[in-house]
Design a protein around this motif. Structure first.
Motif, PDB file in Angstrom:
ATOM      1  N   LYS A 167     -10.625   5.107  10.871  1.00 20.79           N
ATOM      2  CA  LYS A 167     -10.986   3.820  10.265  1.00 20.79           C
ATOM      3  C   LYS A 167     -10.647   3.803   8.779  1.00 20.79           C
ATOM      4  CE  LYS A 167     -12.738  -0.142   9.286  1.00 20.79           C
ATOM      5  NZ  LYS A 167     -14.158  -0.500   9.401  1.00 20.79           N
ATOM      6  N   ILE A 168     -10.958   4.888   8.082  1.00 21.29           N
ATOM      7  CA  ILE A 168     -10.670   4.962   6.651  1.00 21.29           C
ATOM      8  C   ILE A 168      -9.163   4.858   6.414  1.00 21.29           C
ATOM      9  CG2 ILE A 168     -10.714   6.496   4.645  1.00 21.29           C
ATOM     10  CD1 ILE A 168     -13.392   7.601   5.815  1.00 21.29           C
ATOM     11  N   ALA A 169      -8.380   5.586   7.209  1.00 14.90           N
ATOM     12  CA  ALA A 169      -6.925   5.557   7.052  1.00 14.90           C
ATOM     13  C   ALA A 169      -6.361   4.166   7.345  1.00 14.90           C
ATOM     14  CB  ALA A 169      -6.284   6.596   7.970  1.00 14.90           C
ATOM     15  N   ASP A 236     -13.679   1.697   0.532  1.00 18.81           N
ATOM     16  CA  ASP A 236     -12.943   2.382   1.585  1.00 18.81           C
ATOM     17  C   ASP A 236     -11.733   3.138   1.047  1.00 18.81           C
ATOM     18  OD1 ASP A 236     -14.817   1.408   3.303  1.00 18.81           O
ATOM     19  OD2 ASP A 236     -13.532  -0.116   4.208  1.00 18.81           O
ATOM     20  N   VAL A 237     -11.061   2.585   0.031  1.00 13.86           N
ATOM     21  CA  VAL A 237      -9.956   3.317  -0.599  1.00 13.86           C
ATOM     22  C   VAL A 237     -10.486   4.582  -1.271  1.00 13.86           C
ATOM     23  CG1 VAL A 237      -8.209   3.238  -2.425  1.00 13.86           C
ATOM     24  CG2 VAL A 237      -8.480   1.295  -0.890  1.00 13.86           C
ATOM     25  N   ASP A 242     -11.144  10.438  -1.494  1.00  9.44           N
ATOM     26  CA  ASP A 242     -12.069  11.575  -1.472  1.00  9.44           C
ATOM     27  C   ASP A 242     -11.804  12.479  -0.268  1.00  9.44           C
ATOM     28  OD1 ASP A 242     -13.264  10.670  -3.785  1.00  9.44           O
ATOM     29  OD2 ASP A 242     -14.979   9.751  -2.771  1.00  9.44           O
ATOM     30  N   ALA A 243     -11.531  11.863   0.877  1.00 10.87           N
ATOM     31  CA  ALA A 243     -11.250  12.647   2.085  1.00 10.87           C
ATOM     32  C   ALA A 243      -9.959  13.440   1.913  1.00 10.87           C
ATOM     33  CB  ALA A 243     -11.146  11.728   3.301  1.00 10.87           C
ATOM     34  N   ARG A 258      -5.959   1.619  -5.756  1.00 15.08           N
ATOM     35  CA  ARG A 258      -7.303   1.710  -6.335  1.00 15.08           C
ATOM     36  C   ARG A 258      -7.316   1.174  -7.768  1.00 15.08           C
ATOM     37  NH1 ARG A 258     -10.793   7.193  -6.477  1.00 15.08           N
ATOM     38  NH2 ARG A 258      -8.962   8.005  -7.597  1.00 15.08           N
ATOM     39  N   GLU A 259      -6.310   1.520  -8.554  1.00 17.84           N
ATOM     40  CA  GLU A 259      -6.242   1.026  -9.932  1.00 17.84           C
ATOM     41  C   GLU A 259      -6.220  -0.501  -9.964  1.00 17.84           C
ATOM     42  OE1 GLU A 259      -3.217   1.109 -13.786  1.00 17.84           O
ATOM     43  OE2 GLU A 259      -2.943   2.579 -12.174  1.00 17.84           O
ATOM     44  N   ASN A 260      -5.416  -1.098  -9.085  1.00 18.33           N
ATOM     45  CA  ASN A 260      -5.342  -2.560  -9.040  1.00 18.33           C
ATOM     46  C   ASN A 260      -6.641  -3.182  -8.551  1.00 18.33           C
ATOM     47  OD1 ASN A 260      -2.762  -2.564 -10.039  1.00 18.33           O
ATOM     48  ND2 ASN A 260      -1.761  -2.970  -8.081  1.00 18.33           N
ATOM     49  N   MET A 261      -7.300  -2.539  -7.594  1.00 10.01           N
ATOM     50  CA  MET A 261      -8.560  -3.067  -7.086  1.00 10.01           C
ATOM     51  C   MET A 261      -9.651  -2.984  -8.145  1.00 10.01           C
ATOM     52  SD  MET A 261      -8.522  -1.740  -3.115  1.00 10.01           S
ATOM     53  CE  MET A 261      -9.567  -3.003  -2.401  1.00 10.01           C
TER      54      MET A 261
END
Length: 292
Positions: A167-169, A236-237, A242-243, A258-261
Motif C-alpha cells: 500500500k505504501i509503495a 504516506d510518502v 522511512d521504510a 516530498r519536497e514539493n508536498m
C-alpha cells in the motif's frame, strides 16, 4: 457477522454503509461521536475497547500516532475476545506493524493487515481493492467483509507487512504520477498546448488508468477538492522513505515529491486533494499557479 469499526473518517464513513447493507451488525467508535452518530443502522460505542467484543474489528485510523494511542498504549487487546479477528485497514508503517503483530501474538488475537486502494467515492460503491496479508484461516473467515467492501481481494501472503508495504509503495507511485503529470502539463502549456487536451490524450492511451484520469483531470481543471488530503499523502510518502531507509534503499524521486508536498502544505494546500502538489510542480516549472 458482528463487527466493531474503529475510526470514522471519510473512508470509514464510506465503508460502513456497505457492511450494514450486506447484513452485518456494525458497532462503531470514533473520537468525534457526531461522525459515528451520523451513520445509519449502526450502534455507537463510547469506547474503542467495546469494539473488540465482536467477531471482528476493523480499524481505519489515520496514522501510526493514532494507532499507538487507541490500540497500543491503551492496552486494548488485554480485554478483547480471544476469538476476535482484528483487521487493520489503515495505512501504517512496517515498524508499527511488527509491534502490533507481537502484541496480538501475546494476546492470542488474530491479526490481519488489509489496507485498501481507492478514494471515499470508490469505497462508497463497494469497489475498493483490498490488499490482504496474515493468517490464511483468519482471512478466509473475514472474506465476506472484504466482499462487501471491495471488488477484489489481493492475497499477499502470511506476513502482514507485505500488505502494508504494498500500500505504501502504491501511494508513493501515485504521487510520482501526479508529479510527472504536473511537469508534463507544464511542458505542453509552455508550447501553447492546453493541459486538458494533453491529459485527454495520455489518459486514453499510454496511461489509461483511473488514477491518471482522476488526478490528471484535477490538474487540467485546476480543481483540487479532496478526495484524499495532501497531508495524508505526505504522510504516506514519509512512510515510504522511512521504510526504504530501514533497508538502506534510496528513493530519489520520492524525495523530490516530498519536497514539493511540503511546499504545498506550507502554501496552505494541505487540506486539498493530494494532486494539488502539481500546483507547486508547475509553479517551479515557471507557470503562474497563483502561489506566493
Amino acid at each position: 457477522m458482528k463487527i466493531g469499526f474503529i475510526g470514522i473518517g471519510s473512508m470509514g464513513a464510506a465503508m460502513v454503509p456497505n457492511l450494514v447493507k450486506a447484513g452485518h451488525q456494525v458497532s462503531v467508535w470514533n473520537r468525534n461521536l457526531d461522525a459515528a452518530k451520523a451513520l445509519e443502522g449502526v450502534t455507537v460505542l463510547t469506547s474503542p475497547s467495546a469494539a473488540f467484543e465482536n467477531d471482528a474489528v476493523i480499524t481505519m485510523l489515520s496514522d501510526d500516532v493514532a494507532i499507538r494511542s487507541v490500540i497500543i498504549d491503551s492496552d486494548i487487546l488485554a480485554s478483547a475476545r480471544k476469538d476476535c479477528i482484528h483487521i487493520m485497514m489503515a495505512t501504517i508503517s512496517p515498524a508499527i506493524v511488527e509491534e502490533l503483530q507481537e502484541l496480538h501474538r501475546k494476546a492470542g488475537i488474530a491479526y490481519v493487515a488489509a489496507p485498501v486502494l481507492g478514494v471515499p467515492a470508490v469505497a462508497a460503491k463497494g469497489e475498493l481493492n483490498i490488499l490482504a496479508a496474515g493468517d490464511a484461516k483468519a482471512i478466509a473467515t473475514v472474506q465476506p467483509l472484504f466482499d462487501a467492501l471491495g471488488e477484489k481481494t489481493w492475497h499477499l501472503g502470511d506476513d502482514p507487512k507485505h500488505a502494508n508495504i504494498a500500500k505504501i509503495a502504491t501511494n508513493m507511485m501515485i504521487t510520482l504520477a501526479i508529479e510527472s503529470m504536473g511537469e508534463a502539463t507544464a511542458l505542453t502549456e509552455s508550447y501553447g498546448l492546453k493541459a486538458s487536451d494533453f491529459v485527454e490524450v495520455i489518459t486514453n492511451t499510454v496511461f489509461a488508468s483511473s488514477s491518471y484520469k482522476r488526478y490528471g483531470g484535477n490538474i487540467a481543471n485546476n480543481s483540487y477538492e479532496p478526495g484524499f488530503k495532501l497531508t495524508l499523502g505526505l504522510k504516506d510518502v514519509n512512510l515510504a522513505l522511512d521504510a526504504a531507509k530501514a533497508k538502506h534503499a534510496a528513493l530519489p524521486a520520492a524525495e523530490i515529491v516530498r519536497e514539493n508536498m511540503i511546499q504545498a502544505v506550507d502554501r496552505g494546500l494541505g487540506s486539498k486533494d493530494w494532486s494539488a502538489l502539481a500546483k507547486v510542480t508547475r509553479h517551479r516549472a515557471g507557470l503562474d499557479e497563483g502561489l506566493a
